[in-house]
Design an enzyme around this catalytic site. Structure first.
Site, PDB file in Angstrom:
ATOM      1  N   TYR A 155      14.149 -43.975 -53.119  1.00  0.00           N
ATOM      2  CA  TYR A 155      13.263 -42.740 -53.713  1.00  0.00           C
ATOM      3  C   TYR A 155      11.697 -43.273 -52.398  1.00  0.00           C
ATOM      4  CZ  TYR A 155       9.801 -40.790 -56.363  1.00  0.00           C
ATOM      5  OH  TYR A 155       8.074 -39.554 -56.539  1.00  0.00           O
ATOM      6  N   LYS A 159      10.511 -40.639 -50.048  1.00  0.00           N
ATOM      7  CA  LYS A 159       9.301 -39.384 -49.773  1.00  0.00           C
ATOM      8  C   LYS A 159       8.476 -40.097 -48.492  1.00  0.00           C
ATOM      9  CE  LYS A 159       9.323 -37.921 -53.624  1.00  0.00           C
ATOM     10  NZ  LYS A 159       9.496 -36.749 -53.723  1.00  0.00           N
TER      11      LYS A 159
END
Length: 257
Positions: A155, A159
């Site tokens: 994650y 990002k």
């Protein structure tokens, strides 16, 4: 869809992952500012229910942003509409585990949605914006792309990739009158963070409350941000015409380093 009044009156916004959570909150804020809104997602029933709640200026389209054929079909289906705002919100949280325990399939799934999806949507909808010489793209990133978050490597990496994509793309399309920016929320209260806290508590042997407290204690305000605050921030960014290539930190003061 009938027109609205407000700062975004006469404009049509496309919000990915708009069926629930942040996406629906962003759609509500854009509607309140007068825009017409198209929400997309993978679950038609959820989209239908959300569009019905949002009102007559909201419509829905089923689309998996990680699939090129879906994105191309979406662009073709909206060819008769002037999409002047694109909010790339669709994303998944991915596994909560040390990197050595993460499968390649789980890693790829996070990047397919969180990064590939942004790429495919921008590739599909930017050409008409640059041809018109106007348009706005807001990519939903995360403070987790700017500081370590243990056991969330896919994650965080995805990002960070969105932040890099945003900065570079702004330089490519800015000369054509199109702005590209990102919004980096901190932890947002809701089902996704509840899942993360539950998994973290299970893995570390702590309680849910301890896992939540350890996370939010890093913010100056000592709390998470709300979905409504994220929606309002997107609207505010669209009211700042000189904003381009920027990342806005909306984290309740969470340290991003």
């Amino acid at each position: 869809m009938s027109g609205g009044t407000g700062q975004l009156a006469g404009r049509t916004a496309l919000v990915t992952g708009g069926g629930s959570g942040l996406g629906s909150a962003i759609a509500r804020s854009l509607l309140a500012d007068g825009a017409r809104v198209v929400i997309t997602g993978r679950d038609e029933r959820t989209l239908e229910e959300t569009a019905s709640r949002l009102g007559p200026r909201a419509v829905h389209r089923v689309c998996d942003v990680s699939r090129p054929a879906d994105v191309e079909a979406l662009a073709d289906g909206l060819a008769d509409q002037e999409i002047s705002v694109l909010v790339n919100n669709a994303g998944i949280a991915g596994p909560v585990a040390p990197l050595t325990e993460i499968t390649a399939e789980d890693w790829d799934e996070v990047f397919d949605v969180n990064v590939r999806g942004v790429f495919l949507m921008c590739r599909a909808f930017l050409p008409r914006m640059t041809e018109r010489g106007a348009g706005d793209v807001v990519n939903i990133a995360s403070v987790s792309g700017k500081r370590p978050l243990l056991r969330r490597t896919p994650y965080c990496a995805s990002k960070m990739a969105v932040l890099g994509l945003t900065a570079t793309l702004a330089g490519e399309v800015g000369p054509f009158g199109v702005t590209v920016n990102s919004l980096s929320p901190g932890p947002v209260s809701g089902p996704r963070m509840e899942r993360n806290f539950r998994l973290e508590a299970e893995r570390t042997g702590s309680s849910y409350a301890e896992a939540e407290r350890a996370f939010v204690s890093r913010s100056a305000l000592g709390r998470m941000v709300t979905e409504e605050e994220v929606g309002s921030a997107v609207s505010a960014m669209l009211r700042m015409p000189g904003l381009c290539g920027a990342d806005i930190d909306l984290s309740a003061g969470m340290v991003a380093r």
